[in-house]
Design an enzyme around this catalytic site. Sequence first.
Site, PDB file in Angstrom:
ATOM      1  N   SER A  22      -9.160 102.682 -32.939  1.00 40.34           N
ATOM      2  CA  SER A  22      -9.438 101.638 -33.942  1.00 40.34           C
ATOM      3  C   SER A  22      -9.992 102.219 -35.229  1.00 40.34           C
ATOM      4  CB  SER A  22     -10.477 100.647 -33.405  1.00 40.34           C
ATOM      5  OG  SER A  22      -9.959  99.927 -32.337  1.00 40.34           O
TER       6      SER A  22
ATOM      7  N   ALA B  79     -12.845 104.484 -31.094  1.00 40.35           N
ATOM      8  CA  ALA B  79     -14.061 103.970 -31.724  1.00 40.35           C
ATOM      9  C   ALA B  79     -14.983 103.574 -30.578  1.00 40.35           C
ATOM     10  CB  ALA B  79     -13.735 102.759 -32.579  1.00 40.35           C
TER      11      ALA B  79
ATOM     12  N   HIS C 218      -4.742  98.593 -35.436  1.00 48.03           N
ATOM     13  CA  HIS C 218      -3.851  99.454 -34.654  1.00 48.03           C
ATOM     14  C   HIS C 218      -2.430  99.289 -35.188  1.00 48.03           C
ATOM     15  CE1 HIS C 218      -6.374 100.917 -31.283  1.00 48.03           C
ATOM     16  NE2 HIS C 218      -7.160  99.982 -31.772  1.00 48.03           N
TER      17      HIS C 218
ATOM     18  N   ASN D  75     -20.801 101.836 -34.219  1.00 44.25           N
ATOM     19  CA  ASN D  75     -21.963 100.916 -34.237  1.00 44.25           C
ATOM     20  C   ASN D  75     -22.980 101.371 -33.209  1.00 44.25           C
ATOM     21  OD1 ASN D  75     -19.619  99.875 -32.462  1.00 44.25           O
ATOM     22  ND2 ASN D  75     -21.431  98.915 -31.559  1.00 44.25           N
TER      23      ASN D  75
ATOM     24  N   TYR E 285      -7.235  95.068 -21.943  1.00 42.60           N
ATOM     25  CA  TYR E 285      -7.590  93.654 -22.156  1.00 42.60           C
ATOM     26  C   TYR E 285      -6.452  92.848 -22.772  1.00 42.60           C
ATOM     27  CZ  TYR E 285      -8.731  95.213 -26.939  1.00 42.60           C
ATOM     28  OH  TYR E 285      -8.682  95.769 -28.191  1.00 42.60           O
ATOM     29  N   GLU E 286      -5.419  93.529 -23.288  1.00 42.61           N
ATOM     30  CA  GLU E 286      -4.292  92.786 -23.850  1.00 42.61           C
ATOM     31  C   GLU E 286      -3.390  92.220 -22.750  1.00 42.61           C
ATOM     32  OE1 GLU E 286      -2.762  94.490 -27.736  1.00 42.61           O
ATOM     33  OE2 GLU E 286      -4.004  96.132 -27.030  1.00 42.61           O
TER      34      GLU E 286
ATOM     35  N   HIS F 129     -15.759  93.419 -34.542  1.00 43.80           N
ATOM     36  CA  HIS F 129     -14.607  94.312 -34.704  1.00 43.80           C
ATOM     37  C   HIS F 129     -14.504  94.798 -36.161  1.00 43.80           C
ATOM     38  CE1 HIS F 129     -10.849  96.185 -33.701  1.00 43.80           C
ATOM     39  NE2 HIS F 129     -10.139  95.436 -34.518  1.00 43.80           N
TER      40      HIS F 129
ATOM     41  N   HIS G 217      -4.407  98.186 -25.173  1.00 42.28           N
ATOM     42  CA  HIS G 217      -5.606  98.170 -24.323  1.00 42.28           C
ATOM     43  C   HIS G 217      -5.361  97.333 -23.078  1.00 42.28           C
ATOM     44  CE1 HIS G 217      -6.866  98.891 -28.464  1.00 42.28           C
ATOM     45  NE2 HIS G 217      -7.857  99.614 -27.962  1.00 42.28           N
TER      46      HIS G 217
ATOM     47  N   MET H 222     -13.429 100.774 -25.017  1.00 42.77           N
ATOM     48  CA  MET H 222     -12.501 100.006 -24.176  1.00 42.77           C
ATOM     49  C   MET H 222     -11.175 100.734 -23.970  1.00 42.77           C
ATOM     50  SD  MET H 222     -13.175  96.308 -25.960  1.00 42.77           S
ATOM     51  CE  MET H 222     -14.853  95.774 -26.363  1.00 42.77           C
ATOM     52  N   SER H 223     -11.224 102.066 -23.981  1.00 44.93           N
ATOM     53  CA  SER H 223      -9.954 102.802 -23.862  1.00 44.93           C
ATOM     54  C   SER H 223     -10.192 104.169 -23.230  1.00 44.93           C
ATOM     55  CB  SER H 223      -9.335 102.986 -25.257  1.00 44.93           C
ATOM     56  OG  SER H 223     -10.146 103.834 -26.045  1.00 44.93           O
TER      57      SER H 223
HETATM   58  N1  HPA Z   1     -18.681  98.329 -27.230  1.00 47.31           N
HETATM   59  C1  HPA Z   1     -17.460  98.464 -26.694  1.00 47.31           C
HETATM   60  N2  HPA Z   1     -16.421  98.972 -27.356  1.00 47.31           N
HETATM   61  C2  HPA Z   1     -16.631  99.357 -28.620  1.00 47.31           C
HETATM   62  C3  HPA Z   1     -17.879  99.249 -29.241  1.00 47.31           C
HETATM   63  C4  HPA Z   1     -18.966  98.689 -28.512  1.00 47.31           C
HETATM   64  O1  HPA Z   1     -20.101  98.571 -28.994  1.00 47.31           O
HETATM   65  N3  HPA Z   1     -17.735  99.731 -30.506  1.00 47.31           N
HETATM   66  C5  HPA Z   1     -16.441 100.125 -30.620  1.00 47.31           C
HETATM   67  N4  HPA Z   1     -15.765  99.897 -29.483  1.00 47.31           N
END
Ligand code: HPA
Length: 278
Positions: free
Chosen positions: A33, A116, A64, A241, A88-89, A253, A86, A217-218
């Site tokens: 991402s 990310a 993406h 973050n 989750y998709e 996001h 991902h 998440m990947s």
């Molecule tokens: N949590 C989960 N996935 C993420 C995060 C997060 O804080 N930041 C970027 N992808």
Amino acid sequence: MDKFLTLKEIDQITDEVRSRISKKPRIGMILGSGLGPLADNVEDPVTIPYGELPNWPVSTVIGHEGRLVIGELEGQDVLVMQGRTHYYEGHSMDRVAMPVRVMQRLGIEFFFVTNAAGAVNPDFEPGGLMLITDHLNFVGMAGANPLRGPNLDEFGPRFPDMSQAYDLELIDIARKVAAENDFRLNEGVYVGLAGPSFETPADLRFLRAVGVDAVGMSTVHEVTVARHGGMRVLGVSGISNKANLDGSTITTHEEVLEAGQVIVPKMVSLMRGVLRKI
Ligand code: HPA
């Protein structure tokens, strides 16, 4: 029995990719991402939108781009995935990791994976990089391992070793490149969760307690498949973050994509530097 990905399906896609390129890439990369602009550095590129490949799981996520970029970077033939799908998709784990199988059939030996991630380690700042030294396969432990189903013997054994998933020599090279370029490279353990909801403060305190440094998440399922097939893996997280361990902030996001802009130049110099040394 569930319906699992077959070698025939993988090779249909592989043949389509091969028919469009003249290079034989040695390095495969996935850009996470906000990190897509790294692909703009590829010279002499051939681009293939995922939608033009049979059975390729197309990503619906903003940030993406969804295409393969094949060309040259630092004199090396590379295949770059600009964007990923991902779990989750809604695809099964073996399908989410399918692009790594295609890389293997194309003869790619090195797998450079980026993502990310949120910083669970309080010492990490947004905008920084974390070299992944190990991962926690949380989703796989709960049953959704990408290797579930009949073993594809052409790639590797039924019970692959994961004791050193991230290649020690590549880790060492990445450390040297960061030192030469004078930027801080954190190191740590990445956990891959299913998403798409971000974590609760209790989730995050739990993850910290079990030794996690960054959450996303990947990546984990992709690396599992890469190691099954014997690829050498380098993994780097862009810290987008600070994870919200005490519930005082929220994660969005948009924040993840914004941090990508700060992270991209560092990620580019790290990847270029490693490519020069392998
Ligand atoms: N949590 C989960 N996935 C993420 C995060 C997060 O804080 N930041 C970027 N992808």
